[in-house]
Scaffold this active site. Sequence first.
Site, PDB file in Angstrom:
ATOM      1  N   ARG A  67       0.929  -1.196   0.095  1.00 56.93           N
ATOM      2  CA  ARG A  67       0.066  -0.193   0.089  1.00 56.93           C
ATOM      3  C   ARG A  67       0.962   1.281   0.077  1.00 56.93           C
ATOM      4  O   ARG A  67       0.391   2.423  -0.045  1.00 56.93           O
ATOM      5  CB  ARG A  67      -0.716  -0.005   1.160  1.00 56.93           C
ATOM      6  CG  ARG A  67      -1.952  -1.131   1.205  1.00 56.93           C
ATOM      7  CD  ARG A  67      -2.863  -1.036   2.303  1.00 56.93           C
ATOM      8  NE  ARG A  67      -3.156  -2.537   2.758  1.00 56.93           N
ATOM      9  CZ  ARG A  67      -3.913  -2.509   3.846  1.00 56.93           C
ATOM     10  NH1 ARG A  67      -4.584  -1.641   4.584  1.00 56.93           N
ATOM     11  NH2 ARG A  67      -4.134  -3.720   4.226  1.00 56.93           N
ATOM     12  N   SER A  68       2.048   1.288  -0.008  1.00 55.84           N
ATOM     13  CA  SER A  68       3.107   2.213   0.064  1.00 55.84           C
ATOM     14  C   SER A  68       3.067   3.278  -1.051  1.00 55.84           C
ATOM     15  O   SER A  68       2.697   4.447  -0.911  1.00 55.84           O
ATOM     16  CB  SER A  68       4.464   1.737   0.205  1.00 55.84           C
ATOM     17  OG  SER A  68       4.613   1.170   1.148  1.00 55.84           O
TER      18      SER A  68
ATOM     19  N   THR B  64      11.371  -3.373   1.966  1.00 53.43           N
ATOM     20  CA  THR B  64      11.026  -4.223   2.527  1.00 53.43           C
ATOM     21  C   THR B  64      11.211  -5.719   2.371  1.00 53.43           C
ATOM     22  O   THR B  64      12.572  -5.746   1.736  1.00 53.43           O
ATOM     23  CB  THR B  64       9.259  -4.107   2.397  1.00 53.43           C
ATOM     24  OG1 THR B  64       8.639  -5.003   3.503  1.00 53.43           O
ATOM     25  CG2 THR B  64       8.826  -4.443   1.057  1.00 53.43           C
TER      26      THR B  64
ATOM     27  N   LYS C  81      15.894  -5.683   3.667  1.00 56.07           N
ATOM     28  CA  LYS C  81      16.454  -4.845   4.671  1.00 56.07           C
ATOM     29  C   LYS C  81      17.729  -4.767   4.908  1.00 56.07           C
ATOM     30  O   LYS C  81      18.494  -3.925   4.936  1.00 56.07           O
ATOM     31  CB  LYS C  81      15.482  -4.998   5.657  1.00 56.07           C
ATOM     32  CG  LYS C  81      14.075  -4.559   5.558  1.00 56.07           C
ATOM     33  CD  LYS C  81      13.231  -4.332   6.667  1.00 56.07           C
ATOM     34  CE  LYS C  81      11.842  -4.095   6.415  1.00 56.07           C
ATOM     35  NZ  LYS C  81      10.706  -3.864   7.614  1.00 56.07           N
TER      36      LYS C  81
HETATM   37  P1  NAP Z   1      10.664 -12.328   9.567  1.00 53.57           P
HETATM   38  O1  NAP Z   1      12.028 -11.923   9.537  1.00 53.57           O
HETATM   39  O2  NAP Z   1      10.511 -13.263   8.538  1.00 53.57           O
HETATM   40  O3  NAP Z   1      10.112 -12.923  10.975  1.00 53.57           O
HETATM   41  C1  NAP Z   1       9.204 -13.731  11.225  1.00 53.57           C
HETATM   42  C2  NAP Z   1       9.061 -14.176  12.724  1.00 53.57           C
HETATM   43  O4  NAP Z   1       7.657 -14.636  12.790  1.00 53.57           O
HETATM   44  C3  NAP Z   1      10.055 -15.093  12.968  1.00 53.57           C
HETATM   45  O5  NAP Z   1      10.338 -14.860  14.431  1.00 53.57           O
HETATM   46  C4  NAP Z   1       9.436 -16.426  13.126  1.00 53.57           C
HETATM   47  O6  NAP Z   1       9.752 -17.411  14.012  1.00 53.57           O
HETATM   48  C5  NAP Z   1       7.924 -15.993  13.342  1.00 53.57           C
HETATM   49  N1  NAP Z   1       6.984 -17.148  12.766  1.00 53.57           N
HETATM   50  C6  NAP Z   1       6.764 -17.267  11.605  1.00 53.57           C
HETATM   51  N2  NAP Z   1       5.909 -18.094  11.310  1.00 53.57           N
HETATM   52  C7  NAP Z   1       5.250 -18.566  12.339  1.00 53.57           C
HETATM   53  C8  NAP Z   1       4.328 -19.551  13.032  1.00 53.57           C
HETATM   54  N3  NAP Z   1       3.727 -20.308  12.229  1.00 53.57           N
HETATM   55  N4  NAP Z   1       4.145 -19.657  14.389  1.00 53.57           N
HETATM   56  C9  NAP Z   1       5.244 -18.853  15.347  1.00 53.57           C
HETATM   57  N5  NAP Z   1       5.909 -18.063  14.744  1.00 53.57           N
HETATM   58  C10 NAP Z   1       6.008 -17.688  13.262  1.00 53.57           C
HETATM   59  O7  NAP Z   1       9.262 -11.289   9.319  1.00 53.57           O
HETATM   60  P2  NAP Z   1       9.298  -9.548   9.835  1.00 53.57           P
HETATM   61  O8  NAP Z   1      10.184  -8.925   8.733  1.00 53.57           O
HETATM   62  O9  NAP Z   1      10.038  -9.664  11.088  1.00 53.57           O
HETATM   63  O10 NAP Z   1       8.032  -9.388   9.572  1.00 53.57           O
HETATM   64  C11 NAP Z   1       7.208  -9.978  10.684  1.00 53.57           C
HETATM   65  C12 NAP Z   1       5.802  -9.140  10.540  1.00 53.57           C
HETATM   66  O11 NAP Z   1       5.858  -7.738  10.973  1.00 53.57           O
HETATM   67  C13 NAP Z   1       5.145  -9.283   9.393  1.00 53.57           C
HETATM   68  O12 NAP Z   1       4.273 -10.158   9.320  1.00 53.57           O
HETATM   69  C14 NAP Z   1       4.512  -7.926   8.898  1.00 53.57           C
HETATM   70  O13 NAP Z   1       3.232  -7.958   8.874  1.00 53.57           O
HETATM   71  C15 NAP Z   1       4.851  -6.939  10.199  1.00 53.57           C
HETATM   72  N6  NAP Z   1       5.445  -5.738   9.662  1.00 53.57           N
HETATM   73  C16 NAP Z   1       4.820  -4.599  10.262  1.00 53.57           C
HETATM   74  C17 NAP Z   1       5.575  -3.495  10.219  1.00 53.57           C
HETATM   75  C18 NAP Z   1       4.744  -2.179  10.364  1.00 53.57           C
HETATM   76  O14 NAP Z   1       5.206  -1.188  10.115  1.00 53.57           O
HETATM   77  N7  NAP Z   1       3.535  -2.113  11.124  1.00 53.57           N
HETATM   78  C19 NAP Z   1       6.670  -3.409   9.245  1.00 53.57           C
HETATM   79  C20 NAP Z   1       7.141  -4.441   8.631  1.00 53.57           C
HETATM   80  C21 NAP Z   1       6.588  -5.765   9.294  1.00 53.57           C
HETATM   81  P3  NAP Z   1      11.055 -18.292  13.660  1.00 53.57           P
HETATM   82  O15 NAP Z   1      12.339 -17.590  14.249  1.00 53.57           O
HETATM   83  O16 NAP Z   1      10.890 -19.539  14.345  1.00 53.57           O
HETATM   84  O17 NAP Z   1      10.964 -18.804  12.073  1.00 53.57           O
END
Ligand code: NAP
Length: 544
Positions: free
Chosen positions: A260-261, A311, A315
């Site tokens: 959506r950016s 994103t 990153k």
């Molecule tokens: P990431 O680096 O891929 O990390 C994902 C995390 O979720 C890891 O800790 C992973 O655990 C865990 N996970 C994935 N599937 C799981 C499951 N089925 N059960 C339990 N834990 C699970 O992703 P990220 O970049 O940190 O992004 C995470 C979320 O942040 C995204 O879904 C996004 O919606 C949100 N986000 C929000 C913003 C904002 O501005 N609000 C910005 C960016 C992202 P493991 O270590 O065990 O794999």
Amino acid sequence: MTLIAIPIFVPSAAAIPHMLERAREAAAMGATLVEWRVDELAQHDNGTQNVLEIVRESPMPCIVTCRPAWEGGRFQGDDADRWRLFETLLRADDRPRMIDIELRTWLNSPHEQHVIPSLLDETKSADEGGTSLILSTHNFEQRPADLIQKVEAMTHEPACDVIKVAWVARSLRDNLETFDLLRERQKPTIALCMGEFGQMSRILAPKFGGFLTFATDAPEGETAPGQPTIRELCERYRFHSMTRGTRTYGVIGWPVAHSRSPHIHNTGFADIDHDGVYLPLPIPPEYEHFKATVGGLIDHPGLNFRGASVTIPHKENLLRFVSERGGRTDTLSQTIGAANTLIVGAAGGIECRNTDCPAAVDALCEAMKIDRSALGTKRIAVLGAGGVARAVVAGMSDTGAKVIVFNRTDKNAEALARDFHQRATASGRQSHVVVGKPGAEQCDCFDVIINCTSVGMTGGPEPDASPLPDGMTLDEHVTVFDTVYAPVRTPLIKEAEARGARAIIGLDMFIRQAALQFEAWTGTPAPPESFRRALAESEELKPH
Ligand code: NAP
């Protein structure tokens, strides 16, 4: 002015009234030209009469194209039939503004190379403008190896009024060559890339003086990959006010089509009258792709590429790229090991920042109506240990807050705690980041729970689940912050509200991180109401 053309396939005579209505509606949306694709219509009984009818009734100036199957069209007949059709069209009282003939057909038709130019000349002396000839070449697999030779052949063909080249882009870099072809053109030129990677060439055509671009009247979200809608071009991308100097920005990710950016930054640019356009920029995950593509965008002499939101999964790649290129990296990005904002100066100098971290702290402080020092007295559970968790843990631990990390995979949580525990912080205290054990924390001892996993995210691993570890207390004393922002109200947010907890949605953080980027690029604080309005509109547009 670069024209916006809508291609409309006319399958049969019975479909003509409906297709004319579509053209009228497209004109009302902002299209300035219609390309009648008569590949099928021309093959039916009375084909020529039907084509003459649609040209006569066309509500906009038109191109007539009768594309053979060997060049991606649907016409199965022989070339002699097509030539007869074009000759009839050029002799008719109501003529098309343009006819499109493949370069290959043209080169294989020495007789028509004499007949057609004189007919075109007659149309030009009969009425203002007359009918023009587009010579075209298409490749549905890749950049044609002999692209330059083909462009030269069309450039040197006296009868050719407009050159058209189109090919399926294999990466964003292919678009840069279309821009070069437009910059160096010696005749009106259409240079477009097709497919997911080609959208940039379609949107930025006016910046480089393209003769036209193609757009669709399909609803947003239902278009072919890379195809913009007429409304998107006119409203979101401000197609008609784009100039050579317009700055280019975008969101880099993989996948990125549903981000959506572009909605929010383009709305913000329009609201503050910033001469910029912000595009989706898909780049495959590998660092080599990122480096070559982002380097190409920055170095392109006409693009005026001035920044990007970065994103998943790039990153870390951004931080590495900026360091390798000798740009500026802020301490926060270095500590976190990732950045989400690229800033390119007018002279090409680059810088990266991490705006996720301050956005998370600000969203939490504002919702709790406390300042950073008060946040530093809280116990905070962080669920997850990925990229967003790193940014959140960096920000929270820096306030002096006690941070306890829960994650599906222990070793990732341990690595995160190791990186951030016992560091000197801005609060003057040492940071406190430890790993929590689900079940062993059955206490009401968390003031704040922040979800940084992708659990609960639309299209994620468990869209309907709650990421809350077993036994973790959730009541009216707790503040729950879900960084997941699609959907707006996640299962965790609903659970928090049902149990009386204060709930903070991920959109609050998303808008703040985008606002910090916006200010870094434009020097003007982001108008938050623009962002919210754009998000609300994009929510309406999303297919449900
Ligand atoms: P990431 O680096 O891929 O990390 C994902 C995390 O979720 C890891 O800790 C992973 O655990 C865990 N996970 C994935 N599937 C799981 C499951 N089925 N059960 C339990 N834990 C699970 O992703 P990220 O970049 O940190 O992004 C995470 C979320 O942040 C995204 O879904 C996004 O919606 C949100 N986000 C929000 C913003 C904002 O501005 N609000 C910005 C960016 C992202 P493991 O270590 O065990 O794999």
